[in-house]
Motif scaffolding. Sequence first.
Motif, short mmCIF file in Angstrom:
data_model
loop_
_atom_site.label_atom_id
_atom_site.label_comp_id
_atom_site.label_asym_id
_atom_site.label_seq_id
_atom_site.Cartn_x
_atom_site.Cartn_y
_atom_site.Cartn_z
N GLY A 21 -9.43 15.40 15.67
CA GLY A 21 -9.58 14.46 16.64
C GLY A 21 -10.06 13.33 15.96
N GLU A 22 -9.48 12.71 14.96
CA GLU A 22 -9.73 11.47 14.36
C GLU A 22 -8.77 10.47 14.37
OE1 GLU A 22 -12.50 10.49 12.50
OE2 GLU A 22 -13.57 12.51 12.41
N PRO A 23 -8.95 9.13 14.75
CA PRO A 23 -7.97 8.23 15.02
C PRO A 23 -7.17 7.73 13.62
CG PRO A 23 -9.89 7.12 15.29
CD PRO A 23 -10.13 8.76 14.98
N LEU A 24 -8.08 7.84 12.71
CA LEU A 24 -7.34 7.29 11.49
C LEU A 24 -7.54 8.00 10.05
CD1 LEU A 24 -8.46 3.52 11.60
CD2 LEU A 24 -6.32 4.45 12.25
N GLY A 25 -6.76 8.12 9.04
CA GLY A 25 -6.95 8.77 8.12
C GLY A 25 -6.53 8.14 6.77
N ILE A 26 -7.38 8.58 5.77
CA ILE A 26 -6.83 7.89 4.27
C ILE A 26 -5.94 8.63 3.46
CG2 ILE A 26 -7.84 6.78 2.52
CD1 ILE A 26 -10.67 6.17 3.82
N VAL A 27 -4.91 8.15 3.15
CA VAL A 27 -3.91 8.96 2.45
C VAL A 27 -4.40 8.90 0.80
CG1 VAL A 27 -1.63 9.29 1.47
CG2 VAL A 27 -2.14 8.60 3.87
N THR A 28 -4.82 9.95 0.18
CA THR A 28 -5.15 9.88 -1.24
C THR A 28 -4.09 10.16 -2.11
OG1 THR A 28 -5.61 12.48 -1.08
CG2 THR A 28 -7.52 10.76 -0.74
N ALA A 29 -2.79 10.91 -1.66
CA ALA A 29 -1.84 11.17 -2.48
C ALA A 29 -0.51 11.49 -1.65
CB ALA A 29 -2.09 12.40 -3.44
N VAL A 30 0.39 11.44 -2.40
CA VAL A 30 1.78 11.78 -1.62
C VAL A 30 2.44 13.10 -2.30
CG1 VAL A 30 4.00 11.01 -0.89
CG2 VAL A 30 2.16 9.35 -0.98
N SER A 31 2.77 13.94 -1.84
CA SER A 31 3.20 15.05 -2.41
C SER A 31 4.48 14.85 -3.18
CB SER A 31 4.07 16.05 -1.37
OG SER A 31 3.04 16.47 -0.60
N GLY A 32 4.71 15.56 -4.33
CA GLY A 32 5.86 15.54 -5.07
C GLY A 32 7.09 16.18 -4.42
N ALA B 197 5.03 3.32 0.06
CA ALA B 197 3.75 3.07 -0.92
C ALA B 197 3.73 4.22 -1.97
CB ALA B 197 2.61 3.71 0.31
N MET B 198 4.44 5.39 -1.84
CA MET B 198 4.81 6.24 -2.99
C MET B 198 5.47 5.63 -3.93
SD MET B 198 7.25 9.71 -2.61
CE MET B 198 8.71 8.61 -2.56
N VAL B 199 6.49 4.85 -3.57
CA VAL B 199 7.37 4.25 -4.71
C VAL B 199 6.69 3.01 -5.39
CG1 VAL B 199 9.47 2.56 -5.15
CG2 VAL B 199 9.50 4.38 -3.43
N LEU B 200 5.80 2.32 -4.61
CA LEU B 200 4.94 1.22 -5.36
C LEU B 200 3.90 1.94 -6.29
CD1 LEU B 200 6.35 -0.27 -3.31
CD2 LEU B 200 4.56 -1.86 -3.63
N ALA B 201 3.15 2.77 -5.57
CA ALA B 201 2.16 3.57 -6.43
C ALA B 201 2.83 4.27 -7.79
CB ALA B 201 1.51 4.77 -5.72
N ALA B 202 3.84 4.78 -7.61
CA ALA B 202 4.83 5.33 -8.88
C ALA B 202 5.04 4.32 -9.87
CB ALA B 202 6.03 6.20 -8.45
N ALA B 203 5.36 3.12 -9.53
CA ALA B 203 5.61 1.80 -10.35
C ALA B 203 4.32 1.21 -10.91
CB ALA B 203 6.46 0.64 -9.67
N GLY B 204 3.17 1.81 -10.55
CA GLY B 204 1.92 1.53 -11.05
C GLY B 204 1.07 0.28 -10.48
N VAL B 205 1.66 0.13 -9.11
CA VAL B 205 0.86 -0.73 -8.24
C VAL B 205 -0.45 -0.06 -7.51
CG1 VAL B 205 0.74 -2.08 -6.13
CG2 VAL B 205 2.77 -2.00 -7.59
N SER B 206 -1.67 -0.69 -7.63
CA SER B 206 -2.80 -0.10 -6.88
C SER B 206 -2.18 -0.14 -5.34
CB SER B 206 -4.31 -1.09 -7.00
OG SER B 206 -4.42 -0.63 -8.22
N THR B 207 -2.44 1.24 -5.01
CA THR B 207 -1.91 1.32 -3.60
C THR B 207 -2.93 2.11 -2.78
OG1 THR B 207 0.44 1.10 -4.46
CG2 THR B 207 0.32 2.25 -2.35
N ALA B 208 -2.79 1.79 -1.35
CA ALA B 208 -3.43 2.87 -0.48
C ALA B 208 -2.57 2.82 0.73
CB ALA B 208 -4.88 2.21 -0.03
N MET B 209 -2.72 3.87 1.48
CA MET B 209 -2.16 4.07 2.98
C MET B 209 -3.21 4.54 3.82
SD MET B 209 1.14 6.36 2.49
CE MET B 209 2.04 5.69 4.34
#
Length: 321
Positions: free
Chosen positions: A135-146, A272-284
């Motif tokens: 019942g939540e409109p928004l969520g913060i992604v903390t990681a992307v699965s391998g 976002a996964m690609v940028l985070a893996a390349a070392g960019v500070s990333t959030a989703m």
Amino acid sequence: MRVLERLDQIYDIGATRAGYSAEEDAAHELAADWMREAGLEPSADEAGNLIGRRGVARIWTGSHLDSVPNAGKYDGALGVVTGIEAASRLPEADLAVVAFRAEETGPMGSRRLGELPEAFVEVHVEQGPVLERLGEPLGIVTAVSGQARGAVTFEGRAAHAGTTPIEDRTDALVEAAKFVLRVREYARDGVLATVGALEVEPGAANVVPERVTVSVDARALTAKRLDEVIEAIGFEPSWRQDPVAMSGPPLEALRAVLPGAPELVSGAGHDAMVLAAAGVSTAMLFVRSLNGGASHSPDEFSSPEDIALAVDALTEVLAGL
Ligand SMILES: [Zn+2]
């Protein structure tokens, strides 16, 4: 709301916008116009990614405009149009909005970026049922699965379907079918494993299959679990991406703007996964997918209210960065 009109305009180009197709080009042209309206300077890099900049743009937001065949209206496009909307609300801010090429077939565009930003924030539909259930409109992604993808080939012997006794056959498809059922057994405890494509040769109704190639897609929350499932299934990944964590100022900013918002791990890969893996500070930032989390289908739906909240949150996060 302008964001909704723009989502409609992109969808009107076509529900199928393959990477590097005329439909994706048309979506990029629309987005470039909207970028100019928002005071951003659009240009394309070598991979064809559309980047609309203002000033010294070290902070980026955006997503992709290509789609799977017969897609919904929100996957990818939402991140681009909300990014442009947020940029228009922050006319003084140095930032860029990006539309990456060919996310659904790779991701390709984000892997071929000529330059990396310092920080990246991607708004995306959840493509799953978790936020709707909470019942939540928004969520913060903390990681992307391998993820790991590969293929396994089964060899048999082609034979006449009408004259070769069952006991004399070496049927590649029967072995492949057993494999498909085995793969399904590994999909538990945070691991997902899927066979999504089969290639049967010679592929005729009256010939015992000689060769069958099956695709394998395995996903896990840790690199160790991913190794284990690859080993257990027994396939050689042709592509692999270890789990990546969201981090740094963009994640902290999201948490500050949305205190108490649920935190999730994304099972789907994203730019976002690609940028985070390349070392960019990333959030989703995930926006609730209604209709039971329907995605990669025309049933995909996020409400105007939830989208409005996402634009507000993104604007605040970008302003803070
Ligand atoms: Zn997407």
